[in-house]
Motif scaffolding. Sequence first.
Motif, PDB file in Angstrom:
ATOM      1  N   ASP A  55       0.842  -1.202   0.000  1.00 11.31           N
ATOM      2  CA  ASP A  55       0.000   0.000   0.000  1.00 11.31           C
ATOM      3  C   ASP A  55       0.878   1.252   0.000  1.00 11.31           C
ATOM      4  O   ASP A  55       1.926   1.291   0.639  1.00 11.31           O
ATOM      5  CB  ASP A  55      -0.908   0.042   1.232  1.00 11.31           C
ATOM      6  N   VAL A  56       0.448   2.268  -0.718  1.00  8.30           N
ATOM      7  CA  VAL A  56       1.143   3.550  -0.729  1.00  8.30           C
ATOM      8  C   VAL A  56       0.407   4.460   0.240  1.00  8.30           C
ATOM      9  O   VAL A  56      -0.819   4.605   0.165  1.00  8.30           O
ATOM     10  CB  VAL A  56       1.164   4.163  -2.149  1.00  8.30           C
ATOM     11  N   VAL A  57       1.162   5.060   1.169  1.00  9.50           N
ATOM     12  CA  VAL A  57       0.556   5.871   2.223  1.00  9.50           C
ATOM     13  C   VAL A  57       1.248   7.220   2.328  1.00  9.50           C
ATOM     14  O   VAL A  57       2.346   7.413   1.807  1.00  9.50           O
ATOM     15  CB  VAL A  57       0.636   5.150   3.592  1.00  9.50           C
ATOM     16  N   VAL A  58       0.578   8.146   3.022  1.00  8.52           N
ATOM     17  CA  VAL A  58       1.157   9.446   3.349  1.00  8.52           C
ATOM     18  C   VAL A  58       1.131   9.572   4.865  1.00  8.52           C
ATOM     19  O   VAL A  58       0.094   9.330   5.495  1.00  8.52           O
ATOM     20  CB  VAL A  58       0.361  10.604   2.699  1.00  8.52           C
ATOM     21  N   THR A  59       2.270   9.949   5.446  1.00  5.57           N
ATOM     22  CA  THR A  59       2.342  10.089   6.894  1.00  5.57           C
ATOM     23  C   THR A  59       1.852  11.469   7.307  1.00  5.57           C
ATOM     24  O   THR A  59       1.621  12.347   6.475  1.00  5.57           O
ATOM     25  CB  THR A  59       3.787   9.903   7.389  1.00  5.57           C
ATOM     26  N   THR A  60       1.732  11.667   8.617  1.00  7.13           N
ATOM     27  CA  THR A  60       1.277  12.962   9.132  1.00  7.13           C
ATOM     28  C   THR A  60       2.286  14.066   8.837  1.00  7.13           C
ATOM     29  O   THR A  60       1.930  15.234   8.811  1.00  7.13           O
ATOM     30  CB  THR A  60       1.032  12.892  10.647  1.00  7.13           C
ATOM     31  N   SER A  61       3.534  13.702   8.594  1.00  7.93           N
ATOM     32  CA  SER A  61       4.543  14.706   8.258  1.00  7.93           C
ATOM     33  C   SER A  61       4.625  14.960   6.759  1.00  7.93           C
ATOM     34  O   SER A  61       5.451  15.755   6.307  1.00  7.93           O
ATOM     35  CB  SER A  61       5.908  14.275   8.788  1.00  7.93           C
ATOM     36  N   GLY A  62       3.778  14.283   5.966  1.00 12.14           N
ATOM     37  CA  GLY A  62       3.727  14.524   4.530  1.00 12.14           C
ATOM     38  C   GLY A  62       4.614  13.606   3.711  1.00 12.14           C
ATOM     39  O   GLY A  62       4.753  13.788   2.504  1.00 12.14           O
ATOM     40  N   ILE A  93       0.275   7.324  10.183  1.00 12.89           N
ATOM     41  CA  ILE A  93      -0.227   7.227   8.813  1.00 12.89           C
ATOM     42  C   ILE A  93      -1.491   8.073   8.703  1.00 12.89           C
ATOM     43  O   ILE A  93      -2.468   7.838   9.397  1.00 12.89           O
ATOM     44  CB  ILE A  93      -0.531   5.770   8.422  1.00 12.89           C
ATOM     45  N   ARG A  94      -1.455   9.079   7.827  1.00 13.26           N
ATOM     46  CA  ARG A  94      -2.593   9.985   7.664  1.00 13.26           C
ATOM     47  C   ARG A  94      -3.610   9.471   6.662  1.00 13.26           C
ATOM     48  O   ARG A  94      -4.808   9.550   6.876  1.00 13.26           O
ATOM     49  CB  ARG A  94      -2.106  11.376   7.252  1.00 13.26           C
ATOM     50  N   GLU A  95      -3.120   8.963   5.515  1.00 21.88           N
ATOM     51  CA  GLU A  95      -4.045   8.507   4.493  1.00 21.88           C
ATOM     52  C   GLU A  95      -3.390   7.467   3.605  1.00 21.88           C
ATOM     53  O   GLU A  95      -2.172   7.386   3.507  1.00 21.88           O
ATOM     54  CB  GLU A  95      -4.554   9.673   3.649  1.00 21.88           C
ATOM     55  N   LYS A  96      -4.241   6.695   2.963  1.00 24.56           N
ATOM     56  CA  LYS A  96      -3.800   5.696   1.992  1.00 24.56           C
ATOM     57  C   LYS A  96      -4.026   6.281   0.613  1.00 24.56           C
ATOM     58  O   LYS A  96      -5.097   6.804   0.312  1.00 24.56           O
ATOM     59  CB  LYS A  96      -4.625   4.422   2.181  1.00 24.56           C
ATOM     60  N   VAL A  97      -3.002   6.205  -0.230  1.00 26.80           N
ATOM     61  CA  VAL A  97      -3.065   6.770  -1.570  1.00 26.80           C
ATOM     62  C   VAL A  97      -3.374   5.653  -2.548  1.00 26.80           C
ATOM     63  O   VAL A  97      -2.864   4.539  -2.408  1.00 26.80           O
ATOM     64  CB  VAL A  97      -1.715   7.439  -1.943  1.00 26.80           C
ATOM     65  N   ALA A  98      -4.202   5.939  -3.531  1.00 27.72           N
ATOM     66  CA  ALA A  98      -4.508   4.948  -4.560  1.00 27.72           C
ATOM     67  C   ALA A  98      -3.218   4.580  -5.281  1.00 27.72           C
ATOM     68  O   ALA A  98      -2.430   5.451  -5.649  1.00 27.72           O
ATOM     69  CB  ALA A  98      -5.538   5.487  -5.534  1.00 27.72           C
ATOM     70  N   ALA A  99      -2.993   3.294  -5.490  1.00 33.09           N
ATOM     71  CA  ALA A  99      -1.741   2.821  -6.072  1.00 33.09           C
ATOM     72  C   ALA A  99      -1.542   3.320  -7.497  1.00 33.09           C
ATOM     73  O   ALA A  99      -0.425   3.574  -7.922  1.00 33.09           O
ATOM     74  CB  ALA A  99      -1.682   1.302  -6.050  1.00 33.09           C
ATOM     75  N   ASP A 100      -2.633   3.488  -8.264  1.00 36.13           N
ATOM     76  CA  ASP A 100      -2.500   3.909  -9.649  1.00 36.13           C
ATOM     77  C   ASP A 100      -2.458   5.423  -9.805  1.00 36.13           C
ATOM     78  O   ASP A 100      -2.346   5.924 -10.912  1.00 36.13           O
ATOM     79  CB  ASP A 100      -3.639   3.335 -10.494  1.00 36.13           C
ATOM     80  N   GLU A 101      -2.523   6.156  -8.703  1.00 37.82           N
ATOM     81  CA  GLU A 101      -2.492   7.620  -8.763  1.00 37.82           C
ATOM     82  C   GLU A 101      -1.052   8.069  -9.014  1.00 37.82           C
ATOM     83  O   GLU A 101      -0.155   7.771  -8.235  1.00 37.82           O
ATOM     84  CB  GLU A 101      -2.993   8.196  -7.431  1.00 37.82           C
TER      85      GLU A 101
END
Length: 125
Positions: A55-62, A93-101
């Motif tokens: 999974d591709v994610v974005v942390t709280t620090s960006g 972990i703030r959010e999960k990013v769509a893998a194809d994005e």
Amino acid sequence: MDLILAQEAGGSGLLSLLPFLIILLLFVPLFLNGRKQRRQMQQTQTMQQALEDGDVVVTTSGLRATVVDASYEDTIDLEIAEGVVTTWLRAAIREKVAADEPAEENTEAEQSEQQEQSENKPTIH
């Protein structure tokens, strides 16, 4: 005279309810906002617990990273660059990013348009 006293007595009953109405008007939005925040927090925690390898994610620090190992209960291993793996708390972990994005990169047309715009700007010395 009795009519005036009766009107004043009726009006004072309404005035005695005014502080309670004001308090009610102040606390209703706070209550509704609290419910909204709890719902968002629950969704975030559910997402954090459902993370899987790849999974591709974005942390709280960006920081944008790929999950490498999600087998631990409280921590998660993220690959932030090729061959660079770091351990983070799941709560980071703030959010999960769509893998194809795709990453936000400028296309050639956008780059040439930006270059033309910068060439048309007057320079100030």
